[in-house]
Motif scaffolding. Structure first.
Motif, mmCIF file in Angstrom:
data_model
loop_
_atom_site.group_PDB
_atom_site.id
_atom_site.type_symbol
_atom_site.label_atom_id
_atom_site.label_comp_id
_atom_site.label_asym_id
_atom_site.label_seq_id
_atom_site.Cartn_x
_atom_site.Cartn_y
_atom_site.Cartn_z
ATOM 1 N N ASN A 82 46.790 35.212 46.440
ATOM 2 C CA ASN A 82 47.501 35.175 45.387
ATOM 3 C C ASN A 82 46.448 35.645 44.196
ATOM 4 O O ASN A 82 47.063 35.934 43.088
ATOM 5 C CB ASN A 82 48.054 33.681 44.760
ATOM 6 C CG ASN A 82 49.064 33.323 45.925
ATOM 7 O OD1 ASN A 82 49.754 34.048 46.493
ATOM 8 N ND2 ASN A 82 49.308 32.133 46.006
ATOM 9 N N ASN A 83 45.038 35.793 44.393
ATOM 10 C CA ASN A 83 44.376 36.324 43.377
ATOM 11 C C ASN A 83 44.374 37.600 43.053
ATOM 12 O O ASN A 83 44.267 38.515 44.226
ATOM 13 C CB ASN A 83 43.139 35.550 43.578
ATOM 14 C CG ASN A 83 43.017 34.274 43.384
ATOM 15 O OD1 ASN A 83 44.150 33.355 42.961
ATOM 16 N ND2 ASN A 83 41.876 33.538 43.807
ATOM 17 N N ASN A 84 44.151 38.179 42.057
ATOM 18 C CA ASN A 84 43.959 39.643 41.643
ATOM 19 C C ASN A 84 42.558 39.856 41.837
ATOM 20 O O ASN A 84 41.679 39.516 40.954
ATOM 21 C CB ASN A 84 44.746 39.660 40.546
ATOM 22 C CG ASN A 84 44.563 41.283 40.030
ATOM 23 O OD1 ASN A 84 43.989 42.150 40.482
ATOM 24 N ND2 ASN A 84 45.494 41.596 39.031
ATOM 25 N N PRO A 85 42.214 40.695 42.650
ATOM 26 C CA PRO A 85 40.918 41.171 42.786
ATOM 27 C C PRO A 85 40.153 41.935 41.322
ATOM 28 O O PRO A 85 39.066 41.544 40.971
ATOM 29 C CB PRO A 85 40.692 42.428 43.693
ATOM 30 C CG PRO A 85 41.995 42.019 44.433
ATOM 31 C CD PRO A 85 43.058 41.342 43.613
ATOM 32 N N GLY A 86 41.275 42.612 40.811
ATOM 33 C CA GLY A 86 40.669 43.272 39.497
ATOM 34 C C GLY A 86 40.503 42.135 38.609
ATOM 35 O O GLY A 86 39.459 42.190 37.546
ATOM 36 N N LEU A 87 41.272 41.167 38.344
ATOM 37 C CA LEU A 87 41.284 40.141 37.234
ATOM 38 C C LEU A 87 39.668 39.589 37.628
ATOM 39 O O LEU A 87 39.035 38.937 36.477
ATOM 40 C CB LEU A 87 42.237 39.225 37.249
ATOM 41 C CG LEU A 87 42.254 38.132 36.078
ATOM 42 C CD1 LEU A 87 42.315 38.749 34.522
ATOM 43 C CD2 LEU A 87 43.561 37.391 36.389
ATOM 44 N N ALA A 88 39.521 39.203 38.924
ATOM 45 C CA ALA A 88 38.407 38.444 39.341
ATOM 46 C C ALA A 88 37.239 39.127 38.855
ATOM 47 O O ALA A 88 36.274 38.453 38.403
ATOM 48 C CB ALA A 88 38.210 38.007 40.827
ATOM 49 N N ALA A 89 37.074 40.472 39.153
ATOM 50 C CA ALA A 89 36.056 41.234 38.768
ATOM 51 C C ALA A 89 35.551 41.308 37.260
ATOM 52 O O ALA A 89 34.562 41.473 36.625
ATOM 53 C CB ALA A 89 36.043 42.766 39.320
ATOM 54 N N ILE A 90 36.891 41.475 36.529
ATOM 55 C CA ILE A 90 36.832 41.517 35.063
ATOM 56 C C ILE A 90 36.215 40.285 34.492
ATOM 57 O O ILE A 90 35.424 40.143 33.493
ATOM 58 C CB ILE A 90 38.116 41.806 34.271
ATOM 59 C CG1 ILE A 90 38.519 43.171 34.531
ATOM 60 C CG2 ILE A 90 38.131 41.469 32.772
ATOM 61 C CD1 ILE A 90 40.047 43.614 34.274
ATOM 62 N N ALA A 104 32.573 33.448 36.310
ATOM 63 C CA ALA A 104 34.032 33.005 36.069
ATOM 64 C C ALA A 104 34.944 33.689 37.120
ATOM 65 O O ALA A 104 36.311 33.043 37.419
ATOM 66 C CB ALA A 104 34.437 33.717 34.738
ATOM 67 N N GLY A 105 34.642 34.845 37.765
ATOM 68 C CA GLY A 105 35.634 35.401 39.006
ATOM 69 C C GLY A 105 35.416 34.465 40.001
ATOM 70 O O GLY A 105 36.393 34.343 40.739
ATOM 71 N N GLN A 106 34.293 33.883 40.323
ATOM 72 C CA GLN A 106 34.130 33.034 41.385
ATOM 73 C C GLN A 106 35.158 31.620 41.217
ATOM 74 O O GLN A 106 35.720 31.270 42.406
ATOM 75 C CB GLN A 106 32.847 32.755 41.825
ATOM 76 C CG GLN A 106 32.019 33.728 42.549
ATOM 77 C CD GLN A 106 31.555 34.819 41.446
ATOM 78 O OE1 GLN A 106 31.563 34.861 40.276
ATOM 79 N NE2 GLN A 106 31.078 35.934 42.147
ATOM 80 N N ILE A 107 35.115 31.123 40.010
ATOM 81 C CA ILE A 107 35.643 30.119 39.651
ATOM 82 C C ILE A 107 37.336 30.347 39.922
ATOM 83 O O ILE A 107 38.027 29.473 40.199
ATOM 84 C CB ILE A 107 35.330 29.599 38.257
ATOM 85 C CG1 ILE A 107 33.789 29.169 38.434
ATOM 86 C CG2 ILE A 107 36.127 28.312 37.809
ATOM 87 C CD1 ILE A 107 33.319 28.528 36.911
ATOM 88 N N ASP A 152 31.165 40.351 44.301
ATOM 89 C CA ASP A 152 31.271 39.131 45.155
ATOM 90 C C ASP A 152 32.773 38.402 44.447
ATOM 91 O O ASP A 152 33.498 38.208 45.631
ATOM 92 C CB ASP A 152 30.396 38.063 44.985
ATOM 93 C CG ASP A 152 30.709 36.822 45.852
ATOM 94 O OD1 ASP A 152 30.862 37.043 47.044
ATOM 95 O OD2 ASP A 152 31.109 35.755 45.065
ATOM 96 N N ALA A 153 33.020 38.506 43.127
ATOM 97 C CA ALA A 153 34.166 37.942 42.645
ATOM 98 C C ALA A 153 35.411 39.049 43.420
ATOM 99 O O ALA A 153 36.302 38.561 43.658
ATOM 100 C CB ALA A 153 34.285 37.911 41.129
ATOM 101 N N TYR A 154 35.284 40.209 43.053
ATOM 102 C CA TYR A 154 36.278 41.214 43.677
ATOM 103 C C TYR A 154 36.445 41.102 45.229
ATOM 104 O O TYR A 154 37.926 40.681 45.626
ATOM 105 C CB TYR A 154 35.888 42.729 43.268
ATOM 106 C CG TYR A 154 36.774 43.616 43.693
ATOM 107 C CD1 TYR A 154 37.888 44.217 42.873
ATOM 108 C CD2 TYR A 154 36.573 44.318 44.890
ATOM 109 C CE1 TYR A 154 38.707 45.055 43.379
ATOM 110 C CE2 TYR A 154 37.586 45.223 45.259
ATOM 111 C CZ TYR A 154 38.721 45.416 44.426
ATOM 112 O OH TYR A 154 39.458 46.704 44.816
ATOM 113 N N LYS A 155 35.478 40.870 46.110
ATOM 114 C CA LYS A 155 35.772 40.888 47.441
ATOM 115 C C LYS A 155 36.389 39.393 47.860
ATOM 116 O O LYS A 155 36.974 39.603 48.765
ATOM 117 C CB LYS A 155 34.320 41.000 48.103
ATOM 118 C CG LYS A 155 33.915 42.502 48.378
ATOM 119 C CD LYS A 155 35.129 43.343 48.731
ATOM 120 C CE LYS A 155 34.487 44.256 49.790
ATOM 121 N NZ LYS A 155 35.608 45.129 50.393
#
Length: 158
Positions: A82-90, A104-107, A152-155
């Motif tokens: 359900n997580n958006n990779p783009g949002l995690a990377a941003i 923040a992306g890892q959280i 890492d957040a993106y992946k």
């Protein structure tokens, strides 16, 4: 008058190759040989799953695709569908500007420990730059750690 022929005992039958009981034969091929590993393997390839199912990453049992934890072995299935990779990377990329946001992306990906570690590492980098302004190492490692945190957040969200 001759004596009746004696029946051989079980060890003599075994040594001579005679085998008249079924329980002594090994189940497998028709000739009694041991089945090959390929014919006895019952891994994920041999199981049938529906379109809304997947195999557990640990025990190989069929579980629902939405399951985040396997009901059989209790192992987390990782990927956050359900997580958006783009949002995690941003979110992690914001750490280039605001160091405390480095993780923040890892959280966001529910990997809190790793997120807090990235935040602390980048905060330490900033303190070293402020107090030891003459050293260049944090100026090189800060962007490298931040780039890795973003990747890492993106992946992790994929």
């Amino acid at each position: 008058m001759g004596s009746p022929a004696q029946e051989p005992n079980s060890s003599e039958k075994y040594l001579s190759g005679e085998n008249d009981t079924e329980e002594e034969t090994i189940e497998g091929e028709e000739d009694g040989s041991v089945p090959s590993e390929e014919s006895t393997y019952s891994g994920p390839e041999s199981k049938q799953k529906a379109a809304d199912e997947q195999f557990c990453s640990s025990c190989g049992e069929i579980i629902k695709r939405e399951a985040s934890i396997c009901p059989n072995c209790g192992v987390s299935q990782g990927g956050n569908a359900n997580n958006n990779p783009g949002l995690a990377a941003i979110l992690s990329g914001a750490g280039f500007v605001v160091p405390i946001a480095a993780g923040a992306g890892q959280i966001y990906n529910e990997n809190v420990g790793k997120g807090v570690a990235f935040c602390l590492i980048q905060a330490i980098h900033i303190m070293v730059v402020v107090f030891l302004w003459w050293t260049i190492i944090p100026l090189l490692t800060y962007p490298a750690v931040q780039a890795y945190a973003t990747y890492d957040a993106y992946k992790g969200a994929q």
